[in-house]
Write a protein that holds these residues in place. Structure first.
Motif, PDB file in Angstrom:
ATOM      1  N   LEU A 311       0.827  -1.210   0.000  1.00 48.77           N
ATOM      2  CA  LEU A 311       0.000   0.000   0.000  1.00 48.77           C
ATOM      3  C   LEU A 311       0.859   1.257   0.000  1.00 48.77           C
ATOM      4  CD1 LEU A 311      -2.701  -1.096   2.594  1.00 48.77           C
ATOM      5  CD2 LEU A 311      -2.821  -1.215   0.096  1.00 48.77           C
ATOM      6  N   ILE A 312       1.995   1.219   0.699  1.00 46.00           N
ATOM      7  CA  ILE A 312       2.885   2.381   0.744  1.00 46.00           C
ATOM      8  C   ILE A 312       3.508   2.622  -0.618  1.00 46.00           C
ATOM      9  CG2 ILE A 312       5.014   3.274   1.756  1.00 46.00           C
ATOM     10  CD1 ILE A 312       4.261   1.815   4.330  1.00 46.00           C
ATOM     11  N   PHE A 313       3.993   1.567  -1.282  1.00 50.00           N
ATOM     12  CA  PHE A 313       4.616   1.716  -2.592  1.00 50.00           C
ATOM     13  C   PHE A 313       3.592   2.089  -3.663  1.00 50.00           C
ATOM     14  CE2 PHE A 313       8.221  -0.629  -0.800  1.00 50.00           C
ATOM     15  CZ  PHE A 313       9.282   0.029  -1.400  1.00 50.00           C
ATOM     16  N   ASN A 314       2.332   1.773  -3.415  1.00 49.58           N
ATOM     17  CA  ASN A 314       1.301   2.076  -4.404  1.00 49.58           C
ATOM     18  C   ASN A 314       1.058   3.573  -4.548  1.00 49.58           C
ATOM     19  OD1 ASN A 314      -1.199   1.277  -6.076  1.00 49.58           O
ATOM     20  ND2 ASN A 314      -2.102   2.517  -4.452  1.00 49.58           N
ATOM     21  N   ASN A 315       1.177   4.321  -3.455  1.00 44.35           N
ATOM     22  CA  ASN A 315       0.803   5.724  -3.474  1.00 44.35           C
ATOM     23  C   ASN A 315       1.680   6.618  -4.333  1.00 44.35           C
ATOM     24  OD1 ASN A 315      -1.584   6.584  -1.586  1.00 44.35           O
ATOM     25  ND2 ASN A 315      -0.587   4.860  -0.586  1.00 44.35           N
ATOM     26  N   PRO A 316       3.020   6.548  -4.255  1.00 44.61           N
ATOM     27  CA  PRO A 316       3.827   7.455  -5.077  1.00 44.61           C
ATOM     28  C   PRO A 316       3.562   7.327  -6.571  1.00 44.61           C
ATOM     29  CG  PRO A 316       5.167   6.463  -3.364  1.00 44.61           C
ATOM     30  CD  PRO A 316       3.860   5.749  -3.340  1.00 44.61           C
ATOM     31  N   VAL A 317       3.481   6.075  -7.063  1.00 47.57           N
ATOM     32  CA  VAL A 317       3.216   5.872  -8.486  1.00 47.57           C
ATOM     33  C   VAL A 317       1.829   6.388  -8.846  1.00 47.57           C
ATOM     34  CG1 VAL A 317       3.050   4.160 -10.327  1.00 47.57           C
ATOM     35  CG2 VAL A 317       4.709   3.845  -8.489  1.00 47.57           C
ATOM     36  N   SER A 318       0.840   6.064  -8.031  1.00 44.56           N
ATOM     37  CA  SER A 318      -0.534   6.489  -8.305  1.00 44.56           C
ATOM     38  C   SER A 318      -0.640   8.007  -8.311  1.00 44.56           C
ATOM     39  CB  SER A 318      -1.491   5.899  -7.267  1.00 44.56           C
ATOM     40  OG  SER A 318      -1.454   4.491  -7.272  1.00 44.56           O
ATOM     41  N   GLN A 319      -0.024   8.657  -7.323  1.00 47.10           N
ATOM     42  CA  GLN A 319      -0.133  10.101  -7.219  1.00 47.10           C
ATOM     43  C   GLN A 319       0.563  10.816  -8.364  1.00 47.10           C
ATOM     44  OE1 GLN A 319       1.337  10.948  -3.308  1.00 47.10           O
ATOM     45  NE2 GLN A 319      -0.576  10.402  -2.311  1.00 47.10           N
ATOM     46  N   GLU A 320       1.685  10.251  -8.825  1.00 50.05           N
ATOM     47  CA  GLU A 320       2.368  10.898  -9.943  1.00 50.05           C
ATOM     48  C   GLU A 320       1.531  10.811 -11.218  1.00 50.05           C
ATOM     49  OE1 GLU A 320       6.718  10.984 -12.141  1.00 50.05           O
ATOM     50  OE2 GLU A 320       6.461  10.131 -10.159  1.00 50.05           O
ATOM     51  N   ILE A 321       0.942   9.646 -11.476  1.00 49.01           N
ATOM     52  CA  ILE A 321       0.087   9.495 -12.656  1.00 49.01           C
ATOM     53  C   ILE A 321      -1.153  10.371 -12.526  1.00 49.01           C
ATOM     54  CG2 ILE A 321      -1.273   7.865 -14.027  1.00 49.01           C
ATOM     55  CD1 ILE A 321       0.687   5.702 -13.245  1.00 49.01           C
ATOM     56  N   GLU A 322      -1.709  10.444 -11.323  1.00 45.58           N
ATOM     57  CA  GLU A 322      -2.871  11.309 -11.097  1.00 45.58           C
ATOM     58  C   GLU A 322      -2.528  12.768 -11.344  1.00 45.58           C
ATOM     59  OE1 GLU A 322      -4.848   8.382  -7.672  1.00 45.58           O
ATOM     60  OE2 GLU A 322      -3.876  10.272  -7.118  1.00 45.58           O
ATOM     61  N   GLY A 323      -1.300  13.167 -10.996  1.00 47.60           N
ATOM     62  CA  GLY A 323      -0.883  14.532 -11.270  1.00 47.60           C
ATOM     63  C   GLY A 323      -0.761  14.806 -12.752  1.00 47.60           C
ATOM     64  N   ILE A 324      -0.223  13.831 -13.499  1.00 50.11           N
ATOM     65  CA  ILE A 324      -0.091  13.986 -14.953  1.00 50.11           C
ATOM     66  C   ILE A 324      -1.462  14.084 -15.614  1.00 50.11           C
ATOM     67  CG2 ILE A 324       0.719  12.865 -17.067  1.00 50.11           C
ATOM     68  CD1 ILE A 324       2.987  11.657 -15.428  1.00 50.11           C
ATOM     69  N   LEU A 325      -2.396  13.247 -15.141  1.00 51.37           N
ATOM     70  CA  LEU A 325      -3.744  13.226 -15.722  1.00 51.37           C
ATOM     71  C   LEU A 325      -4.671  14.266 -15.101  1.00 51.37           C
ATOM     72  CD1 LEU A 325      -4.305   9.344 -15.930  1.00 51.37           C
ATOM     73  CD2 LEU A 325      -3.486  10.891 -17.718  1.00 51.37           C
ATOM     74  N   LYS A 326      -4.139  15.058 -14.154  1.00 53.45           N
ATOM     75  CA  LYS A 326      -4.907  16.118 -13.482  1.00 53.45           C
ATOM     76  C   LYS A 326      -6.140  15.570 -12.775  1.00 53.45           C
ATOM     77  CE  LYS A 326      -3.307  19.645 -16.741  1.00 53.45           C
ATOM     78  NZ  LYS A 326      -2.203  20.042 -15.834  1.00 53.45           N
ATOM     79  N   ILE A 327      -5.964  14.419 -12.137  1.00 58.21           N
ATOM     80  CA  ILE A 327      -7.037  13.844 -11.334  1.00 58.21           C
ATOM     81  C   ILE A 327      -7.025  14.519  -9.963  1.00 58.21           C
ATOM     82  CG2 ILE A 327      -7.874  11.726 -10.216  1.00 58.21           C
ATOM     83  CD1 ILE A 327      -6.722  10.173 -12.553  1.00 58.21           C
ATOM     84  N   PRO A 328      -8.163  14.972  -9.454  1.00 54.66           N
ATOM     85  CA  PRO A 328      -8.203  15.689  -8.169  1.00 54.66           C
ATOM     86  C   PRO A 328      -7.607  14.860  -7.033  1.00 54.66           C
ATOM     87  CG  PRO A 328     -10.309  15.865  -9.303  1.00 54.66           C
ATOM     88  CD  PRO A 328      -9.503  14.871 -10.074  1.00 54.66           C
ATOM     89  N   ASP A 329      -6.950  15.559  -6.104  1.00 56.05           N
ATOM     90  CA  ASP A 329      -6.336  14.904  -4.951  1.00 56.05           C
ATOM     91  C   ASP A 329      -7.385  14.650  -3.875  1.00 56.05           C
ATOM     92  OD1 ASP A 329      -4.552  13.846  -3.191  1.00 56.05           O
ATOM     93  OD2 ASP A 329      -3.758  15.778  -2.516  1.00 56.05           O
TER      94      ASP A 329
END
Length: 485
Positions: A311-329
């Motif tokens: 779960l910890i390793f999942n967040n950095p990758v997910s958040q970076e892709i979400e930032g690229i795709l402009k998905i709300p935080d």
């Protein structure tokens, strides 16, 4: 920076600028011992289970490889810390503002946009691959537990899919930054598991004949080297950990303590496995241990650790892709769809290459070598060559921009040796230079060559083992449902 002790109102916002606020922020930060424990938690995970097989495959030289990789990881990790200290002195805004991606920031300032992209890609691949390894280890441990209670026909293939189904809704949650205690508990669990592995191997000697040790093969030796490199892969997170310290300049002390503990645990389980089990060792040491209460305890400890680490390793990758795709935080449908897709992709890779030892070797010889052993000394050398602000990449430091300086008087530069502490340069008014002595530069170049050559060989033999079938590769269950992984 905290000279004012007044309470002030800015519009409708109440602002507290006082030494009390500074002291509160300092209390919330990490000390030397806590930082060292975080380093242990970052590194000491899969290595507890995989290092014994790596030592067996590499022969008598295995412990020397662990020591070499550990010492180099400690040194390059402290180099990353020094790189961040240099940037904090050159760019005051990095000290005042919260920087969530210090490693890519170091890469950008040292080598430009290309270096930053390369660093981000390597970090993302490493974290994604680590998630695959963790999923396979979690599923393998659960499968072993099911087998121990008498259900031998339950395929690992289905356990991987069930485990993914459990992890998917948990991956939708935000970052676990508010649950730092869980990270510390996970670190302690790994250390305790290492001692239980040691104890279980020692108690199994009465049931074991004299262990045999086959002559090491180059392919197995280089794959083992990749596994050992993977086991020290947490050094790339050092700048992020350093950010949360009360005294960042003391980070090298924490790094030395933390990696010393990790090396001790790895040597303990690695040497014991080589001496006690020999060629009877398995890629997952739990599969080579007798089914007693100690092995069950290890299974519970490490599986809990892996579950949390996924779960910890999942967040950095997910958040970076979400930032690229402009998905709300925030929690929303787009986040659910993206993170579900990522989890299913991890499951697909795990089912396609269901041998975590192969993935360990591939990652250890490629991205982990780059972010741990090649980039840190390279970026440190690049930063040392930047004699004035215009030599660096990116915009000028904020204090120079605000003062609208068009040129910098070379007489105002402050020189910093490669071993000066952060406090020695904390009053630097303009720019910090770094002098790298010749013998230090030789060591840095040697580490870069070691990483490139060692990683290249490990990657070659890992790929070769897949191609020639020596890795034990099986047909994925989504191709042939009758195949049990």
């Amino acid at each position: 920076m905290y000279g004012s002790t007044d309470l002030s109102f800015h519009g409708s916002t109440f602002s507290l600028s006082s030494n009390n606020l500074q002291r509160k922020n300092e209390e919330d930060r990490l000390g030397i011992a806590t930082t060292a424990l975080f380093i242990v938690g970052t590194m000491c995970g899969t290595g507890v289970l995989t290092i014994p097989q790596a030592v067996v495959n590499s022969g008598y030289i295995g412990p020397a490889i662990i020591l070499t990789c550990g010492i180099k990881a400690a040194y390059t990790g402290t180099l990353l810390g020094k790189c961040w200290t240099i940037l904090r002195n050159r760019y005051p805004e990095y000290e005042n503002d919260r920087i969530t991606d210090p490693y890519p920031t170091i890469a950008h300032r040292a080598g430009g946009r290309v270096a930053e992209i390369a660093t981000r890609v390597c970090l993302d691949i490493t974290m994604f691959g680590t998630k695959v390894v963790l999923l396979l280890l979690i599923s393998s441990n659960i499968s072993d537990s099911i087998s121990d209670i008498g259900h031998h026909d339950f395929s690992l293939c289905y356990i991987v899919m069930i485990t993914t189904g459990v992890l998917i809704p948990l991956s939708w949650l935000g970052t676990p930054k508010d649950f730092w205690q869980a990270g510390l508990i996970a670190a302690c669990a790994s250390i305790v598991a290492g001692f239980f592995v040691f104890g279980s191997m020692i108690t199994s000697t009465s049931n074991q004949s004299s262990p045999e040790h086959a002559e090491p093969q180059w392919s197995l030796f280089m794959s083992a080297a990749g596994t050992i490199l993977f086991s020290f892969g947490g050094a790339s997170c050092f700048p992020t950990i350093q950010l949360d310290m009360r005294r960042p300049s003391k980070f090298p002390i924490s790094a030395i303590i933390g990696i010393s503990v990790v090396m001790s645990v790895y040597l303990l389980v690695g040497i014991t496995g080589f001496v006690v089990l020999g060629d009877n060792m398995k890629p997952n040491v739990l599969n080579a241990l007798p089914g007693d209460w100690m092995s069950y305890t290890v299974n519970i400890l490490v599986t809990s650790h892996f579950f949390m680490a996924y779960l910890i390793f999942n967040n950095p990758v997910s958040q970076e892709i979400e930032g690229i795709l402009k998905i709300p935080d925030k929690f929303c449908l787009k986040r659910v769809l993206l993170r579900t897709t990522l989890a299913l992709t991890v499951m697909f890779v795990a089912l396609t290459v269901p041998h975590f030892d192969v993935i360990l070797s591939l990652l250890g010889g490629t991205t982990i070598v780059l972010v741990n052993f090649v980039f840190p000394p390279m970026f440190y050398i690049m930063l040392s060559k930047q004699r004035i602000p215009s030599d660096a990449y990116g915009p000028l430091p904020s204090h120079l921009t605000k003062r609208k300086q068009s040129a910098i008087d070379s007489t105002s530069l402050v020189t910093q040796s490669s071993f000066q502490s952060e406090e020695d340069v904390s009053n630097n008014p303009v720019w910090t230079q770094v002098q790298v002595e010749l013998h230090v530069k030789v060591i840095l170049i040697e580490i870069i060559i070691f990483g490139i050559v060692g990683g290249g060989c490990s990657t070659y033999f890992s790929i070769a083992s897949l191609v020639n079938g020596k890795s034990g590769f099986t047909v994925p269950c989504y191709v042939n449902t009758s195949v049990g992984l």
